[in-house]
Design a protein around this motif. Sequence first.
Motif, mmCIF file in Angstrom:
data_model
loop_
_atom_site.group_PDB
_atom_site.id
_atom_site.type_symbol
_atom_site.label_atom_id
_atom_site.label_comp_id
_atom_site.label_asym_id
_atom_site.label_seq_id
_atom_site.Cartn_x
_atom_site.Cartn_y
_atom_site.Cartn_z
ATOM 1 N N LEU A 30 -18.466 66.196 24.060
ATOM 2 C CA LEU A 30 -19.297 65.841 25.205
ATOM 3 C C LEU A 30 -20.325 66.953 25.430
ATOM 4 C CD1 LEU A 30 -16.781 64.680 28.005
ATOM 5 C CD2 LEU A 30 -18.388 63.203 26.767
ATOM 6 N N ILE A 31 -21.459 66.579 25.971
ATOM 7 C CA ILE A 31 -22.442 67.558 26.451
ATOM 8 C C ILE A 31 -22.674 67.270 27.927
ATOM 9 C CG2 ILE A 31 -24.818 68.387 26.314
ATOM 10 C CD1 ILE A 31 -24.776 67.631 23.335
ATOM 11 N N LEU A 32 -22.513 68.287 28.752
ATOM 12 C CA LEU A 32 -22.758 68.178 30.192
ATOM 13 C C LEU A 32 -23.938 69.067 30.565
ATOM 14 C CD1 LEU A 32 -19.089 68.312 31.560
ATOM 15 C CD2 LEU A 32 -20.424 66.323 30.834
ATOM 16 N N ILE A 33 -24.827 68.515 31.363
ATOM 17 C CA ILE A 33 -26.030 69.236 31.788
ATOM 18 C C ILE A 33 -25.957 69.455 33.286
ATOM 19 C CG2 ILE A 33 -28.551 69.153 31.922
ATOM 20 C CD1 ILE A 33 -28.489 67.390 29.403
ATOM 21 N N GLY A 34 -26.095 70.708 33.696
ATOM 22 C CA GLY A 34 -25.900 71.066 35.098
ATOM 23 C C GLY A 34 -27.151 71.197 35.936
ATOM 24 N N GLY A 35 -28.309 70.831 35.390
ATOM 25 C CA GLY A 35 -29.524 70.842 36.203
ATOM 26 C C GLY A 35 -30.450 72.012 35.950
ATOM 27 N N ASP A 36 -31.639 71.917 36.541
ATOM 28 C CA ASP A 36 -32.722 72.896 36.392
ATOM 29 C C ASP A 36 -33.091 73.098 34.927
ATOM 30 O OD1 ASP A 36 -32.898 73.171 39.095
ATOM 31 O OD2 ASP A 36 -32.512 75.309 39.160
ATOM 32 N N MET A 37 -33.228 72.004 34.223
ATOM 33 C CA MET A 37 -33.675 72.078 32.843
ATOM 34 C C MET A 37 -35.196 72.232 32.772
ATOM 35 S SD MET A 37 -30.822 72.022 31.383
ATOM 36 C CE MET A 37 -31.032 71.718 29.629
ATOM 37 N N LEU A 38 -35.869 71.911 33.866
ATOM 38 C CA LEU A 38 -37.328 72.014 33.930
ATOM 39 C C LEU A 38 -37.739 72.971 35.046
ATOM 40 C CD1 LEU A 38 -37.790 70.181 36.645
ATOM 41 C CD2 LEU A 38 -37.707 68.279 35.056
ATOM 42 N N VAL A 39 -39.050 73.133 35.203
ATOM 43 C CA VAL A 39 -39.624 73.895 36.328
ATOM 44 C C VAL A 39 -40.485 72.934 37.114
ATOM 45 C CG1 VAL A 39 -41.116 75.809 37.009
ATOM 46 C CG2 VAL A 39 -39.594 76.061 35.032
ATOM 47 N N ARG A 40 -40.220 72.833 38.406
ATOM 48 C CA ARG A 40 -40.887 71.815 39.213
ATOM 49 C C ARG A 40 -42.350 72.141 39.517
ATOM 50 N NH1 ARG A 40 -38.046 74.941 42.828
ATOM 51 N NH2 ARG A 40 -39.249 75.738 44.606
ATOM 52 N N LYS A 41 -42.729 73.421 39.452
ATOM 53 C CA LYS A 41 -44.061 73.838 39.875
ATOM 54 C C LYS A 41 -45.138 73.244 38.979
ATOM 55 C CE LYS A 41 -42.513 78.199 41.919
ATOM 56 N NZ LYS A 41 -42.588 79.686 41.859
ATOM 57 N N ASP A 42 -46.294 72.929 39.587
ATOM 58 C CA ASP A 42 -47.415 72.374 38.835
ATOM 59 C C ASP A 42 -47.819 73.321 37.714
ATOM 60 O OD1 ASP A 42 -47.282 70.388 40.688
ATOM 61 O OD2 ASP A 42 -49.126 70.915 41.747
ATOM 62 N N GLY A 43 -48.249 72.718 36.609
ATOM 63 C CA GLY A 43 -48.657 73.523 35.461
ATOM 64 C C GLY A 43 -47.522 73.862 34.519
ATOM 65 N N ASN A 44 -46.327 73.312 34.772
ATOM 66 C CA ASN A 44 -45.160 73.557 33.923
ATOM 67 C C ASN A 44 -44.649 72.223 33.380
ATOM 68 O OD1 ASN A 44 -44.249 76.619 34.331
ATOM 69 N ND2 ASN A 44 -44.952 75.833 36.306
ATOM 70 N N SER A 45 -45.300 71.709 32.383
ATOM 71 C CA SER A 45 -44.932 70.408 31.831
ATOM 72 C C SER A 45 -43.515 70.429 31.263
ATOM 73 C CB SER A 45 -45.914 70.014 30.730
ATOM 74 O OG SER A 45 -45.459 68.859 30.050
ATOM 75 N N TYR A 46 -42.779 69.363 31.530
ATOM 76 C CA TYR A 46 -41.413 69.263 30.994
ATOM 77 C C TYR A 46 -41.362 68.473 29.688
ATOM 78 C CZ TYR A 46 -41.573 64.809 33.657
ATOM 79 O OH TYR A 46 -41.915 63.591 34.175
ATOM 80 N N ASP A 47 -42.498 68.180 29.069
ATOM 81 C CA ASP A 47 -42.539 67.328 27.881
ATOM 82 C C ASP A 47 -41.688 67.884 26.740
ATOM 83 O OD1 ASP A 47 -44.185 65.638 29.240
ATOM 84 O OD2 ASP A 47 -46.022 66.185 28.194
ATOM 85 N N ARG A 48 -41.822 69.182 26.447
ATOM 86 C CA ARG A 48 -41.054 69.746 25.328
ATOM 87 C C ARG A 48 -39.558 69.759 25.649
ATOM 88 N NH1 ARG A 48 -43.084 75.227 22.941
ATOM 89 N NH2 ARG A 48 -42.934 75.886 25.123
ATOM 90 N N THR A 49 -39.219 69.977 26.917
ATOM 91 C CA THR A 49 -37.815 69.927 27.316
ATOM 92 C C THR A 49 -37.249 68.528 27.115
ATOM 93 O OG1 THR A 49 -38.059 71.724 28.911
ATOM 94 C CG2 THR A 49 -36.240 70.191 29.267
ATOM 95 N N VAL A 50 -38.017 67.520 27.480
ATOM 96 C CA VAL A 50 -37.577 66.137 27.295
ATOM 97 C C VAL A 50 -37.370 65.839 25.811
ATOM 98 C CG1 VAL A 50 -38.314 63.722 27.451
ATOM 99 C CG2 VAL A 50 -38.510 65.225 29.447
ATOM 100 N N ARG A 51 -38.276 66.309 24.970
ATOM 101 C CA ARG A 51 -38.131 66.055 23.532
ATOM 102 C C ARG A 51 -36.857 66.706 22.986
ATOM 103 N NH1 ARG A 51 -43.823 66.938 23.462
ATOM 104 N NH2 ARG A 51 -43.585 69.030 22.575
ATOM 105 N N PHE A 52 -36.497 67.862 23.540
ATOM 106 C CA PHE A 52 -35.244 68.514 23.140
ATOM 107 C C PHE A 52 -34.044 67.711 23.628
ATOM 108 C CE2 PHE A 52 -31.977 71.342 25.084
ATOM 109 C CZ PHE A 52 -31.269 71.630 23.924
ATOM 110 N N LEU A 53 -34.058 67.321 24.894
ATOM 111 C CA LEU A 53 -32.929 66.600 25.471
ATOM 112 C C LEU A 53 -32.725 65.242 24.800
ATOM 113 C CD1 LEU A 53 -33.463 67.383 29.281
ATOM 114 C CD2 LEU A 53 -31.816 68.439 27.712
ATOM 115 N N GLU A 54 -33.819 64.610 24.393
ATOM 116 C CA GLU A 54 -33.718 63.300 23.751
ATOM 117 C C GLU A 54 -32.935 63.336 22.440
ATOM 118 O OE1 GLU A 54 -37.810 61.033 25.229
ATOM 119 O OE2 GLU A 54 -37.873 62.365 23.486
ATOM 120 N N LYS A 55 -32.806 64.508 21.838
ATOM 121 C CA LYS A 55 -32.085 64.636 20.566
ATOM 122 C C LYS A 55 -30.574 64.792 20.768
ATOM 123 C CE LYS A 55 -36.132 66.905 18.567
ATOM 124 N NZ LYS A 55 -36.703 68.208 18.125
#
Length: 309
Positions: A94-119
């Motif tokens: 199992l893989i469990l994710i506990g949050g704060d995988m991204l940065v909410r502030k403007d100018g900090n795109s989560y696109d690369r994080t999403v591409r990692f998580l999708e794998k």
Amino acid sequence: MNRKNYIINQYVKEKLKLIKIILIIMAVFILYCMIETARELRDFRLTKYRICSPKLNGIRGTKKIIFLSDLHNRMYGKENERLLESIKNQHPDLILIGGDMLVRKDGNSYDRTVRFLEKLPAICPVYCANGNHEQKLKELPDKYEQSYEGYKKALTACGIHMLENASETVRLDEAPVRISGLEIPLRAYARFGKKDLPLKEITDRIGEHGEEYQILLAHHPGYIQEYLEYGADLILSGHYHGGVMQLPGIGGVISPDFTLFPKYSGGIYREGAQTVVVSRGLGTHSVPVRLWNWPELIVLELSGTSEEM
């Protein structure tokens, strides 16, 4: 020069020499801290914990759970290939994710994080709870340019189970395990002072603790006592980034809400039959500083009652 003046001059010289030595030592220590911080920000370490419970006697042998927290868009290699490879090498169940995988502030795109998580779902089932960064994107959508709904849609589309004040039960061999993702009120993340979090507010959000072995993904470790009172068997938190600096025998120095020497800053804590694991996180934000406080990828080895390692 009379004897009195000579003594004074010698005293002054000795004091200046001592000050010079102290300044050199301070400069060397500051330089060391800067080098060590830069070193710790470049890599992560693997941390393993063994957790046993009679509620897990249905497990044949050992099951591995990867716990990820506080990545904050950090990349270890191109497209996070080094982190992904380390996860694969553990062959988790199992893989469990506990949050704060991204940065909410403007100018900090989560696109690369999403591409990692999708794998990750290609490795094993993945269950994800939110931290304060995701929760603020969700509850305050007009304040930020990034879309929480877009983030959630991408994760659910690839097969990640989102636990937003929700629970799902999985079976590890013959052992039923309930995984719950708790989102506490945003007021609880306020700085300078802990807010009340009544037990009823927890049960209203994720229901009562039952007979099954329960893993609670609860991002904020400032409320560990409340989570213990709730009754979860294994509590997984993050948020504090290890307290910035870890001191031997003391732990973390300061939390994001400016609590000095927080009790649960990083590591494993056994509270009777209950276990708490607080991740030191994989990334940083706002203040990119770590000292004697390596980012970590946590591996939990679960089994039934036996002599613990």
